[in-house]
Design a protein around this motif. Sequence first.
Motif, short mmCIF file in Angstrom:
data_model
loop_
_atom_site.label_atom_id
_atom_site.label_comp_id
_atom_site.label_asym_id
_atom_site.label_seq_id
_atom_site.Cartn_x
_atom_site.Cartn_y
_atom_site.Cartn_z
N ALA A 24 18.34 59.88 41.06
CA ALA A 24 17.40 60.56 41.95
C ALA A 24 16.17 59.69 42.21
O ALA A 24 15.68 59.61 43.34
CB ALA A 24 17.00 61.90 41.36
N GLY A 25 15.67 59.02 41.16
CA GLY A 25 14.50 58.17 41.32
C GLY A 25 14.77 57.00 42.23
O GLY A 25 13.95 56.68 43.12
N LEU A 26 15.92 56.33 42.07
CA LEU A 26 16.24 55.19 42.92
C LEU A 26 16.53 55.63 44.35
O LEU A 26 16.20 54.92 45.31
CB LEU A 26 17.43 54.43 42.35
CG LEU A 26 17.11 53.21 41.46
CD1 LEU A 26 16.30 52.17 42.22
CD2 LEU A 26 16.40 53.61 40.19
N ALA A 27 17.16 56.79 44.52
CA ALA A 27 17.41 57.29 45.87
C ALA A 27 16.09 57.59 46.58
O ALA A 27 15.93 57.31 47.79
CB ALA A 27 18.28 58.54 45.82
N LEU A 28 15.12 58.15 45.84
CA LEU A 28 13.81 58.44 46.43
C LEU A 28 13.10 57.15 46.82
O LEU A 28 12.54 57.04 47.92
CB LEU A 28 12.97 59.24 45.44
CG LEU A 28 11.58 59.67 45.94
CD1 LEU A 28 11.71 60.67 47.07
CD2 LEU A 28 10.78 60.27 44.78
N ALA A 29 13.12 56.16 45.91
CA ALA A 29 12.49 54.88 46.22
C ALA A 29 13.17 54.23 47.43
O ALA A 29 12.50 53.68 48.31
CB ALA A 29 12.56 53.97 45.00
N GLY B 185 7.50 56.51 44.56
CA GLY B 185 8.89 56.51 44.10
C GLY B 185 9.14 55.45 43.04
O GLY B 185 9.87 55.68 42.07
N CYS B 186 8.51 54.29 43.19
CA CYS B 186 8.65 53.23 42.18
C CYS B 186 8.03 53.64 40.85
O CYS B 186 8.61 53.39 39.78
CB CYS B 186 8.00 51.94 42.68
SG CYS B 186 8.84 51.20 44.09
N LEU B 187 6.86 54.27 40.91
CA LEU B 187 6.20 54.70 39.67
C LEU B 187 6.99 55.80 38.98
O LEU B 187 7.10 55.83 37.74
CB LEU B 187 4.78 55.17 39.98
CG LEU B 187 3.81 54.09 40.49
CD1 LEU B 187 2.44 54.70 40.76
CD2 LEU B 187 3.70 52.95 39.48
N ALA C 194 6.75 45.59 34.63
CA ALA C 194 6.50 44.53 35.61
C ALA C 194 7.38 44.72 36.84
O ALA C 194 6.92 44.53 37.98
CB ALA C 194 6.77 43.17 34.97
N PHE C 195 8.64 45.09 36.65
CA PHE C 195 9.58 45.21 37.75
C PHE C 195 9.11 46.26 38.75
O PHE C 195 8.99 45.99 39.96
CB PHE C 195 10.97 45.57 37.21
CG PHE C 195 12.08 45.47 38.22
CD1 PHE C 195 12.74 44.27 38.43
CD2 PHE C 195 12.48 46.57 38.95
CE1 PHE C 195 13.77 44.16 39.36
CE2 PHE C 195 13.51 46.49 39.88
CZ PHE C 195 14.16 45.29 40.09
N PHE C 196 8.82 47.45 38.26
CA PHE C 196 8.50 48.55 39.19
C PHE C 196 7.04 48.53 39.64
O PHE C 196 6.73 48.99 40.75
CB PHE C 196 8.87 49.89 38.56
CG PHE C 196 10.35 50.14 38.54
CD1 PHE C 196 11.02 50.50 39.70
CD2 PHE C 196 11.08 49.97 37.38
CE1 PHE C 196 12.39 50.70 39.70
CE2 PHE C 196 12.45 50.17 37.36
CZ PHE C 196 13.11 50.54 38.53
N VAL C 197 6.13 47.99 38.83
CA VAL C 197 4.75 47.85 39.29
C VAL C 197 4.68 46.82 40.42
O VAL C 197 3.91 46.99 41.37
CB VAL C 197 3.83 47.46 38.12
CG1 VAL C 197 2.45 47.03 38.64
CG2 VAL C 197 3.67 48.64 37.17
#
Length: 442
Positions: free
Chosen positions: A350-355, A331-333, A411-414
Amino acid sequence: MRDGVSLRYALDDGPWTRFQKQAGILAILAVVLDGFDIQLIGVAIPALMKAWSLPREAFVPVLGLGLVAMSVGTAINGWLGDRIGRKATLLASMVVFGLGTLASAFAGGMTLFLASRLVASVGLGGAMPSAVALLSEFTPVRRRSFMVTFGMICTPVGGVMAGLVAAWLLPAHGWPALFLVGGALPLVLALVIAAVLPESPQFLATRPARRAELERIARRLGAADAGGFGPIAGQAPVAKAGYGALLQGEERLPSIMLCVQFLGVLTAAYTVFNWLPVFSVSRGLDMAAAGTLLAAFNFGGMGGALIGALLIDRTGSRKLTLTFGIGGALGCLLTLAAFAAGASMPVLVAGLALAGLFIAGLQPMLFAIAANAYPASMRSTGIGAALAIGRFGAIASSFIGAMLVGAGAGAFFVFLCTMMLIVTGALWFMPRHVPGRSQTGE
């Protein structure tokens, strides 16, 4: 009385009685008020800034030191829960955070306000281990992990309540009223718990001097005797509860793996809680959009926690939590790819909700694993240790997040992805997962 039915059997395998549900509800209400009080400072800061003519930066010590105090309270009270009892420790925690919050209402400046919040934070940190232990030990095995996981969902419920109460009280009565209500509620609940909630039977079984209390619980449940308590199958008995015992013998590996799990999940979650809005604005979004993305992460987490609560007793925790760990990393990627591609707001939501579904949704299940991993003699200590280590991750996120925002989206999401992969590894090597129904023969 049911012939031949021991108290242990009545609690773990018998009908889920009204008496047990009542005990569980009181423990859950303590979790709700814990979440309510934790969120008070966030909703009160804007009003305090205006009242005292202070910048937002002036409240950084309140937030940072408050997390440290919560970690200390978690560690101390987790240990006390196995020494003086879960009920006694929960009551002490609620009285401390209730009185500390009440004192905040009368603070005329930052010095007294900081002192009162530190006192309240010690109590707030201490309530959770005892509440989880009580919730676990009054619920039948077939529903235990569901109730522990569901109970942890109630922490954000308390946060929602804090927002609603603030919207009602602040305009008409000002910030002191918010802390008066926030302090009074746990004190009232403490009185109810003192009068109604019994001590944990598993704890009482280790205290021969309190045998009469154990026998009263047996009569309430219709058991023939107050016996049946012993070491969990496959685990060596622990003579003395203490943090040193968590690293001895068969307890070492599950204790280390639990600490890694809590550290990774809370570091990732608090990095999002504290820094996602700042990161979003740095990417050109306005504050309303940044708030929407944070809300999406939180709502996803509540949905994930509910899914976990419904499935964990049926499937067990191993495959379920490994799926959540890998899902959080993916989800982060995916969210990183959406930001990198300049995706539309609905795609980012949608991406943040999944993460959030996988990251924040995993955290409540860790409490169920922790409650299952230890014998009763060290359950509160084990939960307290893992949560205390996790909260130090939340403290570290305050500093790490600032660097990650400056380093960019990659950097943030990795970093978040890496945390979830570490958690997944710890879940893989965890030797004591919650068994599913097929494993327990149900």
